[in-house]
Design an enzyme around this catalytic site. Sequence first.
Site, short mmCIF file in Angstrom:
data_model
loop_
_atom_site.label_atom_id
_atom_site.label_comp_id
_atom_site.label_asym_id
_atom_site.label_seq_id
_atom_site.Cartn_x
_atom_site.Cartn_y
_atom_site.Cartn_z
N HIS A 32 36.17 41.03 32.45
CA HIS A 32 35.55 39.83 31.88
C HIS A 32 36.06 39.51 30.48
CE1 HIS A 32 32.86 40.04 35.35
NE2 HIS A 32 32.97 38.73 35.22
N ARG A 81 29.73 30.15 34.48
CA ARG A 81 29.18 31.51 34.54
C ARG A 81 27.90 31.54 33.70
NH1 ARG A 81 35.01 33.07 34.38
NH2 ARG A 81 35.38 34.55 36.08
N ARG A 130 27.18 28.67 38.83
CA ARG A 130 26.88 29.93 39.51
C ARG A 130 25.60 30.48 38.92
NH1 ARG A 130 30.91 34.75 39.02
NH2 ARG A 130 30.11 34.93 36.90
N ASN A 157 38.55 37.76 41.73
CA ASN A 157 38.50 38.96 40.88
C ASN A 157 37.73 40.07 41.58
OD1 ASN A 157 39.66 37.23 39.04
ND2 ASN A 157 37.70 36.76 38.07
N ASP A 158 36.52 39.73 42.01
CA ASP A 158 35.73 40.74 42.71
C ASP A 158 36.25 40.97 44.13
OD1 ASP A 158 33.80 41.87 40.97
OD2 ASP A 158 32.84 39.92 40.87
N ARG A 204 37.92 46.73 38.60
CA ARG A 204 38.65 45.65 37.92
C ARG A 204 38.78 45.87 36.42
NH1 ARG A 204 34.66 40.44 38.61
NH2 ARG A 204 35.71 39.56 36.81
C1 PEP Z 1 35.31 36.55 40.59
O1 PEP Z 1 34.81 37.64 40.87
O2 PEP Z 1 36.47 36.22 40.94
C2 PEP Z 1 34.57 35.57 39.80
C3 PEP Z 1 35.03 34.36 39.63
O3 PEP Z 1 33.42 35.99 39.19
P1 PEP Z 1 33.44 36.94 37.90
O4 PEP Z 1 34.87 37.06 37.45
O5 PEP Z 1 32.59 36.32 36.87
O6 PEP Z 1 32.90 38.21 38.45
MG MG Z 2 32.70 37.92 40.53
#
Ligand code: PEP
Ligand code: MG
Length: 561
Positions: free
Chosen positions: A188, A290, A326, A438-439, A449
């Site tokens: 993040h 976010r 979100r 990302n997740d 990550r």
């Molecule tokens: C992700 O996981 O790709 C996402 C957009 O949410 P975050 O990065 O805030 O977990």
């Molecule tokens: Mg995510």
Amino acid sequence: MSTGHSVLHGIGVSAGTAAAPVAIVRPAPGVDTNEPACTDPEVDGARVREALATVSNSLKERMETAPEESKPILKATAKLASDRGLAKGIDKKLKKGFGVTAAVEAAVEEYAEMLRGLGGYMAERATDLYDVRDRAMCELRGLPAPGVPSFDEPVILVARDLAPAETATLNPEKVKGIITEIGGPTSHTAILAAQLGIPAIVKVTGILDITEGHMLALDGGVGEVIVNPTDEEVELLEARSRHRATALAGSSGEGATYDGYKVKLLANIGTIDDAERAAKFDLEGSGLFRTEFLFLDRADAPSLEEQTETYTKVLQAFGDRRVVVRTLDAGADKPLSFADLGKEENPALGRRGLRLCQAREDLIDTQLTALAAAYEATKADLWVMAPMVSTLEEAQWFADKARGVGLPKVGIMIEVPAAAIRADQMLSIVDFASIGTNDLTQYTMAADRMDGELAPLLTAWQPAVLQMIKFACEGGRSTGKSIGVCGEAGGDPLLALVLTGLGVGSLSMAPTKVNAVRAALRLHDLATCQQMAAYALDAPTAEEGRNNVLKLVSPTMLALL
Ligand code: PEP
Ligand code: MG
């Protein structure tokens, strides 16, 4: 200690160049393993009390210049530092012979355990107590206070790692660059740096050997750091930046391939400021707000009124452009002091995201009510989605709640393989989905990550991740529902082409990345994007996939990479 000229490398996570003196973000020091055992509890007790008083006073001082929303947490923390119960607990440990820092640590741990046992507001103070512990230990050890230092002139921040809450409050006018020793490309911190437009590099081994005051130059595009750069080197970095800007010039308007296949280009945001900044860019709305950044680093959740005001302002900033909000995605690396569900062995696999909201329904209910009020006030193009959905029951639970308060467009994020594989069933319940690459990458590859060591696994170029995205897009096609991407992959011009070829209809990213992605799309037709997707999917490895895709790329595009 590095004082001469040297060049270090890491993973570039936010493009752009900068040159400025270094400011070091100090880590929490921990117990002094060489300290003597306590032989005089009176004397040591007085020393600890003095340290705690200094901590309390410095927090009160910081309160004077802190932003309004941080004041309550600073006040609560200052109060804890002068708590008599804590001082008595430390005395007891000293009497048992603990050294001063060991006594602070042990007493704080017991006290935190006790607060957690009380539950509710008291349990939520445990995080603040740990802050008191770290600050007191610095005092006792004669070390500078932990965290982001204060500075008047522009600097490049260097840290072992930065918490999302710390990064979110950085001022891009003063922080010209960020370099961390650890961290992954989709942590993040990296995401927030890109969002703020601050050039950033993570996973730079040896960066913490640089001492305060040295000059650094960095290129966040290629992940290069120059320690004590020459004037020529700084000029070269700036020239690179200019070259890139020239390649992007002339890119404007809706996102579309060369042959007119539309892909909406949207911004990732986290605050009202972000929204106002992003809305000035040539882009088509926000594909990911976010909202958890409104909740971090606070003593209590924002009230219904405060949330309504914030969401209304964000919607107003974008006018009639789409805004995808979100709902609260806290937990794991974004802990909330007021919604601490206790220690977890694997927080990323624990009660985070929607799971946390299922345990604390009050949080999501207030948030959805505030969003509905903001919608009523603006009639904006508001889409609302839940993070970390894994089952149809969860999707249904969220959809019922969101529709129940009158929200017009209800969706989910696809960031867990379970949701990607069953995207068509998921999409028969909700109106849209957005892929959080990302997740989705972290969970598909079982790779944390936050861990830069795992960078080769943490890329959406991994064919297994692309396969998951393909499942999600197939779900979109079969149900006729909208599928977008809002993870970092969407802001990578080359991957954006592959994602377009796989069938996504929108890409959301840091606003500063939109021009490059738009330019890349304009240079290629849909058939080429589809061919690229097939090459990347069929490749045996992530690297071969990327290399194969590069063979289809227009030469003009190479300047953007
Ligand atoms: C992700 O996981 O790709 C996402 C957009 O949410 P975050 O990065 O805030 O977990
Ligand atoms: Mg995510």
